[in-house]
Scaffold this active site. Structure first.
Site, short mmCIF file in Angstrom:
data_model
loop_
_atom_site.label_atom_id
_atom_site.label_comp_id
_atom_site.label_asym_id
_atom_site.label_seq_id
_atom_site.Cartn_x
_atom_site.Cartn_y
_atom_site.Cartn_z
N ASP A 26 0.83 -1.20 0.00
CA ASP A 26 0.00 0.00 0.00
C ASP A 26 0.87 1.26 0.00
O ASP A 26 2.06 1.22 0.34
CB ASP A 26 -0.90 0.03 1.24
CG ASP A 26 -1.77 -1.21 1.36
OD1 ASP A 26 -2.40 -1.57 0.35
OD2 ASP A 26 -1.81 -1.80 2.46
N ASP B 143 -1.57 -2.75 -4.11
CA ASP B 143 -2.81 -3.02 -3.39
C ASP B 143 -3.55 -1.71 -3.23
O ASP B 143 -3.92 -1.08 -4.21
CB ASP B 143 -2.50 -3.69 -2.05
CG ASP B 143 -3.76 -4.23 -1.38
OD1 ASP B 143 -4.57 -4.86 -2.06
OD2 ASP B 143 -3.91 -4.01 -0.16
N ASP C 76 -5.19 2.22 3.20
CA ASP C 76 -5.95 1.23 3.96
C ASP C 76 -6.01 1.69 5.41
O ASP C 76 -4.97 1.86 6.06
CB ASP C 76 -5.29 -0.16 3.91
CG ASP C 76 -5.71 -0.96 2.68
OD1 ASP C 76 -6.52 -0.44 1.90
OD2 ASP C 76 -5.21 -2.08 2.51
N ARG D 191 -13.47 0.89 -4.11
CA ARG D 191 -13.09 1.43 -2.80
C ARG D 191 -12.77 2.93 -2.91
O ARG D 191 -11.62 3.33 -2.71
CB ARG D 191 -11.92 0.66 -2.20
CG ARG D 191 -12.19 -0.81 -1.98
CD ARG D 191 -11.01 -1.50 -1.34
NE ARG D 191 -11.22 -2.95 -1.24
CZ ARG D 191 -10.30 -3.83 -0.85
NH1 ARG D 191 -9.09 -3.40 -0.49
NH2 ARG D 191 -10.56 -5.11 -0.81
#
Length: 688
Positions: A175, A197, A201, A248
């Site tokens: 990330d 990714d 997050d 997302r």
């Protein structure tokens, strides 16, 4: 210019990132200056401004939103403000200070590549990690904030390119920023893109987080929140630009309070990445979604049956699929104060204001450079009696603002600001911009005094600006070449002001001439030259705004003037824009004058030197057009059809305005959303 004789060569108020709109630039009052006698190369009248406080303003910034709330023993989020400031250029130094137990402000001054790829530095509490201007980049990895880590600011960085070749990568948890059980985190003004990714997050009860003014792009799983059975997390997500991201955006799972406002979610047509959904509330999430702008998104807002999602004030353009709300959420103002920008303003605001800023992360811990004042007066009351002499006194390679204050009077001279003297301001000091006049009467076809040839169009300029970051305000710049008395002359182009530089700020001016009044150029064909002109008058009759620069004329008056023989006929603009760049944007302005009705064109395409690769552009929008404007306002030039280039209107009014048609193209609302001041100026924020 004649056709036969061509030319010569968002507002988030606390951070103050919005463009000035219609407010003339001003300098500090004399009481704010520091006067002395040791003024170095500038002479004994040069007046440096008082230096700023020791710490630059960005170093004092604290988070807003939920990251500002006092909780869990932490009083807001201020990062490493109480520690030392260090500058890092290597991975070893970045990791050394980011993982240290004591507070630090860590300035990343350059590009740092993670080794091995995918590495996430484990950041300790009480840290600010900030990019130096737009230079701070983290490539191939990112940052990890573990359980209990708190009071962290990650700001003004570009974090990119840990992507490992698999679009829906389930093997590489690489990330840009991952948080597991952290609290009080502010992620602000970053450019996050193309990771293996997620870009962000926020997991495992991470709370009191604010994510603001970031660009998030070119990614599959963009911003995930949750990975917990608890509904305890509080997050604020505002003024972020999500574009070319699939999913997302963000997805929020079991979030106690999710406040999303003034975000811009964009899925541009014709690209390789297509959105699957936008904002998503699921589990026991309570979400408030306000004044955001959704453009081209599939399923822009979705929720599970168990989530509560309250919408208000959002704009949806070209969206399709699910757009849902329901349930009772919460009142964000019960937790912190905030103010909303209009949803319609969000695209332009974020295109201009999101991502790394040049003003953040620079001059770390040092006083701001003092500005210097030089004075000019015809009567000898200033240090210099001519404007050019004051320019000559500015050192080559100057790095701080020099304001040349020009007393009322008429200065008959030509003035050139060379490329090696940036950061110069011309400021008239009279009661009116008419009181201070710089004027000369050269024309393109006139022979130079030394007999070395003619001036040429560019060389005829009364004031020529070749230095970046130039400003001028509160004065008149004129070319008073007399066409009537010089009809025998070949080459009657007579420029008042020529700019061939980037980030040129012009305000409260009168720029006056006849043919080719204002030449907006660039230093070279391949270079950028941006100009922002406000609250001014530009006067002329033939191609009197012309050139290849990227320029905005805002809240100004384009005054149409009769020709030397009393006839009414002319052209306002003659852009020579290179392909792939922005040309001229005239917005919130007036086009009118004491001329005959239907006698002036708004523009024509100047393919300088017959260059067919050029793609001239003029957009006139949200402006008042007088009766002098032709019903078919665009015309051909030099064998090139205006219809092959970029000429358009949008939402104009007045007797010279007219409906869309084959001879009068209008932008659609979607097209107009991409043709605003912020689109023209890009990462440049004109300063007062």
């Amino acid at each position: 210019m004649s056709e036969l004789h061509g030319h010569g060569k968002a507002r988030h108020r606390r951070k103050r990132t919005a463009l000035l709109a219609g407010v003339p630039l001003a300098v500090a009052a004399a009481g704010a200056m520091a006067y002395g006698t040791a003024f170095g190369v500038f002479g004994d009248d040069a007046q440096p401004r008082a230096a700023a406080a020791a710490a630059p303003s960005w170093a004092k910034d604290t988070a807003d939103g939920f990251a500002s709330v006092h909780a869990l023993g932490q009083k807001g989020t201020y990062g490493g403000r109480d520690g030392k400031t260090v500058t890092v250029r290597t991975l070893a130094d970045l990791e050394k200070y980011a993982t240290a137990p004591e507070p630090y402000v860590i300035v990343v001054a350059g590009t740092i590549s993670m080794d091995p790829k995918g590495k996430e530095i484990k950041v300790a509490s009480d840290k600010t990690i900030v990019g130096a201007g737009t230079s701070g980049q983290i490539v191939g990895g990112g940052f990890f904030l573990g359980q209990g880590v708190h009071n962290v600011i990650i700001r003004n960085l570009t974090i990119r390119d840990s992507y490992h070749g698999i679009w829906n990568d389930k093997e590489h948890d690489w990330d840009a920023i991952q948080m597991d059980g952290a609290h009080h985190v502010w992620i602000d003004h970053n450019d996050l893109r193309h990771m293996a990714d997620g870009l962000i997050d926020s997991r495992k009860d991470t709370t009191y987080v604010t994510v603001s003014w970031n660009r998030l792009s070119d990614n599959n799983k963009t911003f995930g929140i949750g990975w917990t059975e608890n509904a305890t997390a509080d997050l604020t997500i505002h003024h972020n630009w999500f574009h070319e991201t699939e999913q997302r955006n963000p997805s929020t799972d079991n979030v106690a309070h999710a406040h999303l406002y003034n975000n811009y979610l964009q899925d541009a047509p014709g690209t390789d990445i297509t959105s699957s959904y936008g904002n998503y509330a699921r589990g026991r999430t309570k979400m408030v979604l306000e004044n955001s702008y959704f453009d081209g998104m599939k399923n822009p807002v979705i929720k599970d049956a168990t989530a509560a999602l309250v919408q208000r004030g959002n704009v949806f353009s070209r969206t399709s699929g699910r757009n849902e709300s329901g349930g009772t959420a919460f009142d964000p103002k019960a937790h912190y104060k905030y103010s909303l920008d209009k949803a319609a303003d969000v695209p332009a605001l974020l295109k201009s204001g999101a991502g790394p800023r040049r003003s953040i992360g620079t001059t770390a811990g040092a006083p701001a450079a003092a500005s210097t004042i030089l004075t000019v007066a015809k009567d000898g009351g200033g240090r210099f009696t001519s404007v050019q002499k004051a320019v000559d006194a500015v050192p080559a390679g100057n790095t701080s603002r020099v304001v040349i204050r020009i007393a009322p009077g008429t200065y008959r001279e030509t003035v050139k600001v060379p490329a090696n003297k940036p950061h110069v301001t011309f400021e008239g000091t009279g009661r009116s911009r008419k009181d201070t006049v710089i004027v000369e009467g050269h024309a393109a076809g006139m022979t130079k005094p030394d007999g070395s040839g003619t001036y040429g169009t560019g060389g005829s300029a009364t004031v020529a600006v070749e230095a970046d970051d130039f400003q001028a305000r509160h004065l008149t710049i004129s070319n008073d070449f007399d066409e009537a008395r010089n009809q025998q002359l070949t080459g009657q182009q007579a420029v008042a002001l020529r700019t061939a530089a980037d980030r040129v700020r012009l305000d409260d001016l009168i720029i006056s001439g006849d043919q080719d009044t204002l030449l907006l150029d660039t230093a070279a064909e391949e270079k950028t030259g941006r100009v922002y002109l406000t609250d001014s008058y530009v006067i002329g009759n033939t191609d009197f705004v012309f050139g290849r620069a990227t320029a905005v004329i805002d809240r100004s008056v384009l005054t149409l003037k009769k020709r030397w023989n009393g006839t009414s006929a002319g052209y306002v603009t003659a852009p020579s824009t290179p392909a792939g760049r922005k040309g001229f944007l005239i917005t919130r302005s007036t086009v009118d004058g004491d001329v005959s009705a239907r006698s002036f064109h708004l523009g024509r395409p100047w393919h300088a030197g017959g260059d067919a690769s050029l793609d001239p552009q003029t957009t006139v929008r949200d402006s008042t057009l007088g009766a002098a404007v032709k019903a078919a306002p665009w015309t051909d030039m030099g064998g090139f059809s205006w219809k092959d280039d970029r000429f358009a209107e949008y939402r104009n009014s007045g007797p010279g305005a007219g409906p869309a048609g084959g001879d009068r193209p209008h932008l659609t609302d979607a097209q107009a959303a991409a043709q605003e001041t912020a689109d023209w100026l890009g990462d440049w924020k004109p300063a007062s």
